[in-house]
Design a protein around this motif. Structure first.
Motif: not given
Length: 186
Positions: A18, A22, A137, A78, A24-26, A142, A28
């Protein structure tokens, strides 16, 4: 940093790290192993640095698993978080590549445990990308991409794995990797 935007190069067998930006908690500060990658079919990966702190037998106490019950459980991503996925990892010394076989049935996972050169893990959830999604991405930067070495599966390294790998991309990445996760607590 390798770039793969709209490329025919497969990411299967690679790590996705990551990007420090980035949020995004999914994902990070996550490190993923990509087991399958096809521009037309999509991609499948597992987060390898998020142990759940439980074993298979702790997660499913109503079943007898034998040796498979001692396998550590990881938070794989996720998607499909209501599923437990068994995966085996095998280091091929001759090609210096790490291979992952996900979606093992229980009998296969038990059989793989007998092979000392194979690491078996269980995952709650996984990461999946549809056709062209991962490539998009990557084009947006990302993810950072790195070849997977056999040491990335050392459970003891999980808390520091993202920071260690991210730091290898250069001084700027090292600075970002060393920054506290929550700068408000700094």
């Amino acid at each position: 940093m390798r770039e793969f935007a709209s490329s025919s190069i497969s990411l299967a067998g690679s790590l996705l790290i990551a990007h420090p930006g980035l949020l995004d908690p999914n994902f990070r500060r996550s490190v993923l192993f990509i087991s399958t990658n096809d521009v037309q079919e999509g991609s499948f990966g597992l987060i390898i640095n998020r142990p759940a702190g439980r074993s298979v037998s702790e997660l499913l106490p109503d079943r007898e698993f034998g040796a498979l019950g001692r396998v550590p459980v990881f938070l794989g991503g996720p998607v499909g978080t209501d599923q437990l996925v068994f995966a085996s990892f095998h280091w091929h010394a001759e090609t210096e590549r790490l291979e992952c076989k996900p979606h093992l049935i229980i009998d296969e996972a038990e059989q793989m445990l007998q092979n000392e050169s194979v690491i078996v893990r269980a995952y709650v959830g996984y990461a999946g990308w549809s056709k062209g999604q991962l490539e998009g991405e990557l084009a947006q930067r990302t993810w950072l991409v790195r070849a997977a070495g056999r040491e990335v599966l050392d459970v003891e390294r999980c808390p520091t794995l993202w920071r260690e790998i991210t730091s290898t991309f250069g001084p700027w990445f090292q600075l970002l990797a060393e920054a506290p996760d929550n700068t408000k607590q700094n």
